[in-house]
Design a protein around this motif. Structure first.
Motif, PDB file in Angstrom:
ATOM      1  N   ASP A  20       0.840  -1.196   0.000  1.00 13.23           N
ATOM      2  CA  ASP A  20       0.000   0.000   0.000  1.00 13.23           C
ATOM      3  C   ASP A  20       0.872   1.242   0.000  1.00 13.23           C
ATOM      4  O   ASP A  20       2.101   1.157  -0.015  1.00 13.23           O
ATOM      5  CB  ASP A  20      -0.941  -0.001   1.217  1.00 13.23           C
ATOM      6  N   ALA A  21       0.220   2.413   0.038  1.00  9.29           N
ATOM      7  CA  ALA A  21       0.939   3.685  -0.070  1.00  9.29           C
ATOM      8  C   ALA A  21       1.389   4.232   1.279  1.00  9.29           C
ATOM      9  O   ALA A  21       1.771   5.399   1.371  1.00  9.29           O
ATOM     10  CB  ALA A  21       0.047   4.704  -0.778  1.00  9.29           C
ATOM     11  N   SER A  22       1.405   3.408   2.313  1.00  5.63           N
ATOM     12  CA  SER A  22       1.721   3.909   3.650  1.00  5.63           C
ATOM     13  C   SER A  22       3.147   4.446   3.775  1.00  5.63           C
ATOM     14  O   SER A  22       3.430   5.256   4.645  1.00  5.63           O
ATOM     15  CB  SER A  22       1.501   2.797   4.687  1.00  5.63           C
ATOM     16  N   GLY A  23       4.064   4.011   2.891  1.00  7.99           N
ATOM     17  CA  GLY A  23       5.440   4.494   2.961  1.00  7.99           C
ATOM     18  C   GLY A  23       5.765   5.578   1.962  1.00  7.99           C
ATOM     19  O   GLY A  23       6.934   5.959   1.821  1.00  7.99           O
ATOM     20  N   ASP A  24       4.742   6.106   1.270  1.00 10.31           N
ATOM     21  CA  ASP A  24       4.979   7.043   0.170  1.00 10.31           C
ATOM     22  C   ASP A  24       5.243   8.486   0.598  1.00 10.31           C
ATOM     23  O   ASP A  24       5.848   9.248  -0.147  1.00 10.31           O
ATOM     24  CB  ASP A  24       3.782   7.060  -0.789  1.00 10.31           C
ATOM     25  N   GLU A  25       4.771   8.885   1.782  1.00  7.53           N
ATOM     26  CA  GLU A  25       4.726  10.303   2.116  1.00  7.53           C
ATOM     27  C   GLU A  25       6.075  11.015   2.030  1.00  7.53           C
ATOM     28  O   GLU A  25       6.160  12.109   1.439  1.00  7.53           O
ATOM     29  CB  GLU A  25       4.137  10.485   3.520  1.00  7.53           C
TER      30      GLU A  25
END
Length: 478
Positions: free
Chosen positions: A370-375
């Motif tokens: 998922d995008a949880s590490g994208d920030e």
């Protein structure tokens, strides 16, 4: 100490002694470079040798002659205008030549003074060792020493001498020199010297000179792929600055990419952009053609010469493909080759303005699920929807090979450096050194010798460059 280059006929060099400098002082030494040639890390007792005021026992100082194309134009005879080779020593990795850079006038200085300044010497010293730590083929630097003697550049600066090391300082231009003078015997002598000393396996080839061209072409392609992958720009890819061993040579107005711009020019002198980041691969190929022209009298025919040159494009493509897969934490899987290339191309299309080193280092934080590490990455982009779309494709590719986040993070952080020699970091060290404070040179060298480690105590060296850094310019006098 020996000097194998001195075994060549006298036409290849001029024997001479370095010109002493008054009141020398030691700026810095590289302990790993010293260890490589069997010296202790503390070289303070050898200051006079390091600056060229004394000559080691059995040394045979000389300046080599060569020619070259500069910015694509034939420049005729050049040569070691401020470098003096004083010998080579045996190491576990083979012979290593030692050279003073900035040790005084030579017959090849032309309009120059034969000196180097502290500013450029620190830059060459730091970058030589930084590139080695990054795993990129390069010459090394043993030391930098200074003197208060004035040297005229744009202003009056203080003199300095770098002791640099490489298995050989023979260049593409070394061969061009004899080709354009139509001295085929000397051309053959040089080619035989290089083959016998550095490429002895090529003697078994049907045409050793074509085999030499092919091997040098291959090494050059690989070296430039490494440059592109780490965002390094050489700045002056003249044929007299190209190593016959495929080493990064002659650090002048180099730079590491910061805000990404494929057309970035790191050399203020290069107003036409010949040596921009985007052009480096094709200029490497052009330089190999110049070498091929010089070797043609020895190879004998155009067909094997062209065949040797034809390895450049596939070798560069394969190496950069391998390096980009590693930078993105992807396995080389044949069924994904086409989509992977599109993924790479589309990444560089959206990377404009994003810090090159910071982006690739933070990329290891992306999670496959998922995008949880994208920030942290997303914050680097102005066009965040474009990044989001690319990141979703990247995650899908990770899932396609069942990539494990923890394992991939470790591998990517050993491929994407956290620390590179940014111009502003070098400038800060130089300004302190100009006031006889060498602590920042030593500290920066220590950081750059471990570019892949986190080094939380040195986090500031991995930060985005300050606003004032955008105004720094380096040129051929740097």
């Amino acid at each position: 100490m020996d000097n194998s280059f001195a075994s060549l006929p006298p036409a290849f060099y001029t024997r001479l002694m370095p010109t002493p400098l008054p009141s020398p002082y030691l700026v810095a030494t590289s302990a790993p470079a010293a260890e490589l040639i069997g010296l202790p890390p503390d070289l303070s007792d050898s200051l006079d040798i390091l600056i060229g005021n004394a000559v080691p026992e059995r040394a045979q100082p000389l300046a080599a002659v060569y020619s070259g194309h500069q910015f694509g134009v034939w420049a005729g005879q050049l040569g070691d205008g401020r470098a003096i080779l004083f010998g080579d020593v045996a190491t576990a990795e083979g012979p290593m030549e030692l050279q003073w850079k900035g040790a005084g006038l030579t017959p090849y200085s032309r309009m120059g003074d034969g000196r180097a300044v502290l500013r450029s010497s620190i830059r060459e010293f730091l970058c030589s060792e930084a590139m080695h730590a990054l795993g990129i083929p390069t010459s090394r630097a043993l030391s930098v020493a200074g003197s208060d003697q004035g040297v005229v550049r744009e202003t009056i600066e203080s003199a300095a001498v770098v002791v640099r090391m490489a298995p050989s300082f023979v260049r593409f231009g070394s061969f061009e020199h004899w080709y354009y003078r139509k001295q085929t015997d000397q051309l053959k002598t040089l080619a035989d010297y290089v083959i016998d000393r550095f490429y002895p396996a090529l003697r078994a080839a049907e045409n050793p000179y074509a085999a030499l061209l092919e091997e040098v072409t291959r090494r050059t392609a690989h070296m430039i792929a490494h440059w592109q992958a780490v965002g390094f720009m050489h700045g002056v890819m003249n044929t007299d600055n190209m190593s016959i061993l495929g080493l990064t040579l002659d650090y002048g107005p180099y730079g590491f990419m910061e805000a990404f711009d494929a057309n970035h020019i790191c050399n203020h002198t290069d107003q036409q952009g010949r040596y921009s980041y985007a052009n480096q691969p094709q200029i490497g190929h052009w330089n190999c053609y110049a070498l091929a022209q010089a070797l043609l009298p020895l190879i004998g025919e155009v067909e094997p010469t062209q065949a040797a040159l034809d390895v450049y494009q596939p070798e560069f493509a394969a190496k950069i493909d391998q390096l980009l897969h590693a930078k993105l934490g992807l396995s080389l899987l044949e069924e994904h080759f086409d989509t992977d290339r599109a993924l790479f191309d589309d990444l560089f299309a959206i990377l404009s303005g994003v810090d090159f080193t910071v982006f690739f280092r933070k990329l290891s934080g992306v999670r496959a699920a998922d995008a949880s590490g994208d920030e942290p990455l997303r914050d680097l982009f102005i066009d965040r929807p474009a990044f989001d779309a690319w990141a979703e494709r990247y995650r899908a590719r990770l899932r396609a090979e069942n990539s494990d986040d923890a394992t991939r993070t470790v591998a990517m952080n050993q491929t994407n450096p956290k620390y590179v020699l940014r111009n502003y970091l070098a400038q800060a060290a130089i300004e302190k050194a100009q006031n006889k404070d060498f602590s920042e040179v030593e500290r920066l060298l220590a950081v750059l010798q471990r570019p892949y480690d986190e080094q939380p105590e040195h986090e500031q060296y991995a930060a985005l460059p300050p606003d004032w850094a955008s105004h720094l310019e380096v040129s051929c006098s740097s």
